[in-house]
Write a protein that holds these residues in place. Sequence first.
Motif, PDB file in Angstrom:
ATOM      1  N   PHE A  48      13.698  21.142 142.261  1.00 50.85           N
ATOM      2  CA  PHE A  48      13.449  19.711 142.384  1.00 50.85           C
ATOM      3  C   PHE A  48      14.646  18.992 142.987  1.00 50.85           C
ATOM      4  N   ASP A  49      14.380  17.791 143.498  1.00 49.76           N
ATOM      5  CA  ASP A  49      15.459  16.911 143.904  1.00 49.76           C
ATOM      6  C   ASP A  49      16.348  16.694 142.679  1.00 49.76           C
ATOM      7  N   TRP A  50      17.665  16.696 142.866  1.00 52.47           N
ATOM      8  CA  TRP A  50      18.539  16.672 141.686  1.00 52.47           C
ATOM      9  C   TRP A  50      19.797  15.861 141.951  1.00 52.47           C
ATOM     10  N   ILE A  51      20.449  15.487 140.845  1.00 48.71           N
ATOM     11  CA  ILE A  51      21.696  14.739 140.880  1.00 48.71           C
ATOM     12  C   ILE A  51      22.694  15.453 139.984  1.00 48.71           C
ATOM     13  N   SER A  52      23.892  15.677 140.492  1.00 49.82           N
ATOM     14  CA  SER A  52      24.936  16.307 139.684  1.00 49.82           C
ATOM     15  C   SER A  52      25.372  15.347 138.583  1.00 49.82           C
ATOM     16  N   ALA A  53      25.471  15.856 137.363  1.00 54.03           N
ATOM     17  CA  ALA A  53      25.746  14.971 136.233  1.00 54.03           C
ATOM     18  C   ALA A  53      26.598  15.655 135.178  1.00 54.03           C
ATOM     19  N   ASP A  54      27.627  14.961 134.744  1.00 54.62           N
ATOM     20  CA  ASP A  54      28.446  15.364 133.600  1.00 54.62           C
ATOM     21  C   ASP A  54      28.276  14.287 132.541  1.00 54.62           C
ATOM     22  N   PHE A  55      27.444  14.563 131.546  1.00 51.55           N
ATOM     23  CA  PHE A  55      27.099  13.531 130.573  1.00 51.55           C
ATOM     24  C   PHE A  55      28.194  13.278 129.540  1.00 51.55           C
ATOM     25  N   SER A  56      29.287  14.005 129.626  1.00 51.25           N
ATOM     26  CA  SER A  56      30.437  13.669 128.787  1.00 51.25           C
ATOM     27  C   SER A  56      31.256  12.538 129.412  1.00 51.25           C
ATOM     28  N   ASP A  57      30.922  12.160 130.646  1.00 53.08           N
ATOM     29  CA  ASP A  57      31.580  11.062 131.353  1.00 53.08           C
ATOM     30  C   ASP A  57      30.715   9.810 131.219  1.00 53.08           C
ATOM     31  N   PRO A  58      31.190   8.770 130.538  1.00 55.22           N
ATOM     32  CA  PRO A  58      30.373   7.574 130.311  1.00 55.22           C
ATOM     33  C   PRO A  58      29.970   6.830 131.575  1.00 55.22           C
ATOM     34  N   SER A  59      30.607   7.129 132.700  1.00 60.11           N
ATOM     35  CA  SER A  59      30.227   6.465 133.947  1.00 60.11           C
ATOM     36  C   SER A  59      29.028   7.137 134.614  1.00 60.11           C
ATOM     37  N   THR A  60      28.656   8.302 134.137  1.00 61.35           N
ATOM     38  CA  THR A  60      27.593   9.076 134.771  1.00 61.35           C
ATOM     39  C   THR A  60      26.215   8.431 134.687  1.00 61.35           C
ATOM     40  N   PRO A  61      25.754   7.955 133.529  1.00 56.94           N
ATOM     41  CA  PRO A  61      24.380   7.460 133.430  1.00 56.94           C
ATOM     42  C   PRO A  61      24.025   6.354 134.423  1.00 56.94           C
ATOM     43  N   GLU A  62      24.866   5.346 134.531  1.00 54.57           N
ATOM     44  CA  GLU A  62      24.553   4.255 135.457  1.00 54.57           C
ATOM     45  C   GLU A  62      24.492   4.757 136.898  1.00 54.57           C
ATOM     46  N   ARG A  63      25.391   5.657 137.252  1.00 57.30           N
ATOM     47  CA  ARG A  63      25.388   6.216 138.601  1.00 57.30           C
ATOM     48  C   ARG A  63      24.090   6.961 138.883  1.00 57.30           C
ATOM     49  N   ILE A  64      23.608   7.709 137.908  1.00 55.21           N
ATOM     50  CA  ILE A  64      22.379   8.479 138.088  1.00 55.21           C
ATOM     51  C   ILE A  64      21.193   7.557 138.306  1.00 55.21           C
ATOM     52  N   VAL A  65      21.065   6.545 137.477  1.00 52.42           N
ATOM     53  CA  VAL A  65      19.933   5.625 137.603  1.00 52.42           C
ATOM     54  C   VAL A  65      19.964   4.929 138.958  1.00 52.42           C
ATOM     55  N   GLU A  92      36.263  22.477 110.295  1.00 53.56           N
ATOM     56  CA  GLU A  92      36.738  23.221 111.459  1.00 53.56           C
ATOM     57  C   GLU A  92      36.561  22.457 112.762  1.00 53.56           C
ATOM     58  N   MET A  93      35.751  21.409 112.750  1.00 51.26           N
ATOM     59  CA  MET A  93      35.456  20.711 113.999  1.00 51.26           C
ATOM     60  C   MET A  93      36.516  19.659 114.287  1.00 51.26           C
ATOM     61  N   SER A  94      37.053  19.702 115.490  1.00 52.31           N
ATOM     62  CA  SER A  94      38.042  18.702 115.887  1.00 52.31           C
ATOM     63  C   SER A  94      37.361  17.373 116.171  1.00 52.31           C
ATOM     64  N   LEU A  95      38.116  16.310 116.107  1.00 54.40           N
ATOM     65  CA  LEU A  95      37.575  14.997 116.437  1.00 54.40           C
ATOM     66  C   LEU A  95      37.115  14.965 117.889  1.00 54.40           C
ATOM     67  N   GLU A  96      37.842  15.635 118.758  1.00 53.79           N
ATOM     68  CA  GLU A  96      37.465  15.670 120.175  1.00 53.79           C
ATOM     69  C   GLU A  96      36.095  16.313 120.365  1.00 53.79           C
ATOM     70  N   ASP A  97      35.850  17.437 119.685  1.00 58.22           N
ATOM     71  CA  ASP A  97      34.557  18.105 119.802  1.00 58.22           C
ATOM     72  C   ASP A  97      33.448  17.268 119.177  1.00 58.22           C
ATOM     73  N   TRP A  98      33.751  16.644 118.046  1.00 60.61           N
ATOM     74  CA  TRP A  98      32.774  15.757 117.395  1.00 60.61           C
ATOM     75  C   TRP A  98      32.366  14.640 118.353  1.00 60.61           C
ATOM     76  N   GLN A  99      33.332  14.002 118.973  1.00 57.34           N
ATOM     77  CA  GLN A  99      33.043  12.900 119.874  1.00 57.34           C
ATOM     78  C   GLN A  99      32.283  13.372 121.103  1.00 57.34           C
ATOM     79  N   ARG A 100      32.601  14.561 121.592  1.00 57.22           N
ATOM     80  CA  ARG A 100      31.909  15.067 122.773  1.00 57.22           C
ATOM     81  C   ARG A 100      30.430  15.312 122.471  1.00 57.22           C
TER      82      ARG A 100
END
Length: 248
Positions: A48-65, A92-100
Amino acid sequence: MRNQIKRFENKTALVTGGRSGIGRAIARRLHEEGATVITAQRGEDKEFDWISADFSDPSTPERIVEEVISRTGRLDVLVNNAGMMMEAGIEEMSLEDWQRNLTVNLTAPFLLIRAALPYLRKTKGNIVNTGSTEGLAANPKHAAYCVSKAGLHGLTRSVAVDHGHEGIRCNAVAPGWIDTDLNLDLIESSPDTEAFRRDIGRIHPVGRTGSPEEVAALVAFLAADEAGFITGQVYTVDGGRMTKLSLP
């Protein structure tokens, strides 16, 4: 016949995480029924037609739409399917992993919905979120995943309440054990695959696990106009697993 049903002709659907598993089945089902489908994920989509996306980046969603609108001029169906899961106990879970986990599974859908609302308002479009039975119960060492999916269920209800008067609907599906490549690989890596399949089948009243296509069928129904009086709901797709009590 199913391929004669064209409930999404002249409509555009964005499916996040649409390159594999449940997302792939959803993209194919909507396409079969006439939709112009665009998927968004890290890897290339050769179907399918597609868009590269890294959803851990908060700027990604608006760009995709904005990219979807640039390519097709409209948005009728948003399927928030992309997600991640990390196994770790709370200590065992780091705050960084929790937030991601929360960023990918909950914040990204929120930002996608926020960016999509002006366009869904124009088309009287709708949203289907892929939640999980783990948003209703919990498996061991899945705290971040469970919290994010429970939050996604709550977001589903909130969007339905806040935007129903604008003709926008929002529902969620909560799949249980589905035979995605990831789960099938897990079965095949077990010491006794036949025993694993037998045991996993026994916990489901229907006697088997589910297919991505069965989830996709429900998503297509919820996204279609015939489900116009359904909103704010979370539909469990688990072969009855959540309904069955464990043996004493």
